[in-house]
Design an enzyme around this catalytic site. Sequence first.
Site, PDB file in Angstrom:
ATOM      1  N   HIS A 147      -7.150  15.379  -2.425  1.00  0.00           N
ATOM      2  CA  HIS A 147      -7.023  16.726  -1.846  1.00  0.00           C
ATOM      3  C   HIS A 147      -5.869  16.696  -0.837  1.00  0.00           C
ATOM      4  CE1 HIS A 147     -11.009  17.689  -3.390  1.00  0.00           C
ATOM      5  NE2 HIS A 147     -11.593  16.790  -2.619  1.00  0.00           N
ATOM      6  N   CYS A 176     -16.329  15.099   1.043  1.00  0.00           N
ATOM      7  CA  CYS A 176     -15.056  14.410   1.304  1.00  0.00           C
ATOM      8  C   CYS A 176     -14.144  15.248   2.203  1.00  0.00           C
ATOM      9  CB  CYS A 176     -14.369  14.089  -0.016  1.00  0.00           C
ATOM     10  SG  CYS A 176     -14.339  15.475  -1.177  1.00  0.00           S
TER      11      CYS A 176
HETATM   12  P1  NAD Z   1     -20.946  11.850 -10.813  1.00  0.00           P
HETATM   13  O1  NAD Z   1     -21.279  12.856 -11.829  1.00  0.00           O
HETATM   14  O2  NAD Z   1     -19.692  11.077 -10.924  1.00  0.00           O
HETATM   15  O3  NAD Z   1     -22.126  10.775 -10.739  1.00  0.00           O
HETATM   16  C1  NAD Z   1     -23.473  11.121 -10.713  1.00  0.00           C
HETATM   17  C2  NAD Z   1     -24.280  10.061 -11.425  1.00  0.00           C
HETATM   18  O4  NAD Z   1     -25.664  10.379 -11.312  1.00  0.00           O
HETATM   19  C3  NAD Z   1     -23.970   9.940 -12.910  1.00  0.00           C
HETATM   20  O5  NAD Z   1     -23.834   8.569 -13.242  1.00  0.00           O
HETATM   21  C4  NAD Z   1     -25.198  10.533 -13.597  1.00  0.00           C
HETATM   22  O6  NAD Z   1     -25.462   9.910 -14.823  1.00  0.00           O
HETATM   23  C5  NAD Z   1     -26.286  10.195 -12.597  1.00  0.00           C
HETATM   24  N1  NAD Z   1     -27.451  11.083 -12.649  1.00  0.00           N
HETATM   25  C6  NAD Z   1     -27.514  12.375 -12.995  1.00  0.00           C
HETATM   26  N2  NAD Z   1     -28.770  12.841 -12.875  1.00  0.00           N
HETATM   27  C7  NAD Z   1     -29.514  11.827 -12.424  1.00  0.00           C
HETATM   28  C8  NAD Z   1     -30.886  11.669 -12.105  1.00  0.00           C
HETATM   29  N3  NAD Z   1     -31.735  12.689 -12.215  1.00  0.00           N
HETATM   30  N4  NAD Z   1     -31.305  10.453 -11.669  1.00  0.00           N
HETATM   31  C9  NAD Z   1     -30.435   9.418 -11.535  1.00  0.00           C
HETATM   32  N5  NAD Z   1     -29.119   9.512 -11.846  1.00  0.00           N
HETATM   33  C10 NAD Z   1     -28.670  10.707 -12.268  1.00  0.00           C
HETATM   34  O7  NAD Z   1     -21.064  12.580  -9.413  1.00  0.00           O
HETATM   35  P2  NAD Z   1     -20.284  12.214  -8.077  1.00  0.00           P
HETATM   36  O8  NAD Z   1     -18.934  12.775  -8.133  1.00  0.00           O
HETATM   37  O9  NAD Z   1     -20.462  10.782  -7.778  1.00  0.00           O
HETATM   38  O10 NAD Z   1     -21.083  13.106  -7.028  1.00  0.00           O
HETATM   39  C11 NAD Z   1     -22.310  12.677  -6.458  1.00  0.00           C
HETATM   40  C12 NAD Z   1     -22.524  13.424  -5.164  1.00  0.00           C
HETATM   41  O11 NAD Z   1     -21.468  13.085  -4.268  1.00  0.00           O
HETATM   42  C13 NAD Z   1     -22.498  14.955  -5.272  1.00  0.00           C
HETATM   43  O12 NAD Z   1     -23.345  15.491  -4.295  1.00  0.00           O
HETATM   44  C14 NAD Z   1     -21.066  15.288  -4.924  1.00  0.00           C
HETATM   45  O13 NAD Z   1     -20.898  16.601  -4.461  1.00  0.00           O
HETATM   46  C15 NAD Z   1     -20.820  14.271  -3.830  1.00  0.00           C
HETATM   47  N6  NAD Z   1     -19.396  13.968  -3.616  1.00  0.00           N
HETATM   48  C16 NAD Z   1     -18.551  13.782  -4.657  1.00  0.00           C
HETATM   49  C17 NAD Z   1     -17.221  13.521  -4.410  1.00  0.00           C
HETATM   50  C18 NAD Z   1     -16.225  13.341  -5.517  1.00  0.00           C
HETATM   51  O14 NAD Z   1     -15.064  13.611  -5.324  1.00  0.00           O
HETATM   52  N7  NAD Z   1     -16.611  12.892  -6.688  1.00  0.00           N
HETATM   53  C19 NAD Z   1     -16.765  13.421  -3.102  1.00  0.00           C
HETATM   54  C20 NAD Z   1     -17.671  13.541  -2.043  1.00  0.00           C
HETATM   55  C21 NAD Z   1     -18.990  13.831  -2.317  1.00  0.00           C
END
Ligand code: NAD
Length: 347
Positions: free
Chosen positions: A224, A144
């Site tokens: 942020h 992000c």
């Molecule tokens: P999150 O924890 O909210 O969601 C992840 C989901 O994946 C959960 O529902 C979890 O149950 C599921 N999961 C976990 N292990 C799994 C597996 N082996 N198979 C299938 N599903 C599985 O995470 P998020 O915040 O959505 O982040 C996801 C990605 O996006 C990360 O790489 C993070 O760095 C990136 N990201 C997050 C944000 C943010 O602010 N949340 C912003 C930009 C990028």
Amino acid sequence: MYDYMIKVAINGYGTIGKRVADAVAAQKDMKVIGVSKTRPNMEGFVAQQRGYPLYIADISKKASFEKVGLKVAGSVEDMCQAADVIVDATPGDIGATNKPLYEKLKKKAIWQGGEEHEVAGFSFNSSCNYKDAIGRQFVRVVSCNTTGLCRIINEVDKEFGVTHVHAIMVRRGADPGVIKKGPIDATVLDPVTVPSHHGPDVLTVLPHVSITTMAMIVPTTMMHMHAIQITTKKPVTKEGVIALINRHPRLGLIKKSAGIKSTAEIKEFAMDLGRQRSDLFENCIFEDSIYANKNELCFFQAIHQEADVVVENIDAIRAMTGIEKDGATSVQMTNKALGLVTIQNNH
Ligand code: NAD
């Protein structure tokens, strides 16, 4: 309706995954063929209500999902097999462990910013390098913060030339729904050392840019905040910067007339405007903070961590499948399907 709808699977239906699923479902040229979860919880019920087939990582847990009324369509491997493109939105570092599966099935996959650049070997931002993503099997949509930095740095570079960027990231401690992370009463330098990882991450998209970044985490969940200082090759003007922001489909301007000086008020504005989940897909640059003097440009921008990367995933899907060769057209299609009218056009 298009002759062919790209079949998209979302592996990891969490903060990013659920938003990407809804954004895919809103497009005319793609559809959600499944989403996946590891445990039965509220998001599973949302997926079911939206009509997204629910797949699970560990099929031996099927009974625990069905016991609470969540219908399981199959395993994550079944889901990936049926997809043209997999958007991996599992937590950081988990995504990389899924690569052998995508390779085995010979599928296209998109990772998120929590993974290293090397997992995909190509880091993406719609405005900066759409064309280079055309036809690729693997792409990583940058984080992000990096997305927010790349969008504005690239535009300033095209207009005025960038000599050097210095950016300070004041990062939210956790997403609003996350109850297990802090800090609750501290400002945490993340890291203490300079540069933070954001500068090198920008270079994965804009390798020619000179940039130094610093970062800290504070007890807030909303957005942020970036404090950015850019030295330019050509003299820069405030009017010129406002014009380039207004021209860009994902650069938002918080005008003085809105009377906003915080992330809390931006989110309140987004809620009142009726945005789904109060999402801000665009950078939110404070008009009044724009300071331009000779070759120096300074401003504040707020970045909604849960949303800005979502639209980039949609464009990455189009580029990788080659269904749309022009980045600007894809951005326009994505924004239109989501009803995105940049924030300055609402006040
Ligand atoms: P999150 O924890 O909210 O969601 C992840 C989901 O994946 C959960 O529902 C979890 O149950 C599921 N999961 C976990 N292990 C799994 C597996 N082996 N198979 C299938 N599903 C599985 O995470 P998020 O915040 O959505 O982040 C996801 C990605 O996006 C990360 O790489 C993070 O760095 C990136 N990201 C997050 C944000 C943010 O602010 N949340 C912003 C930009 C990028």
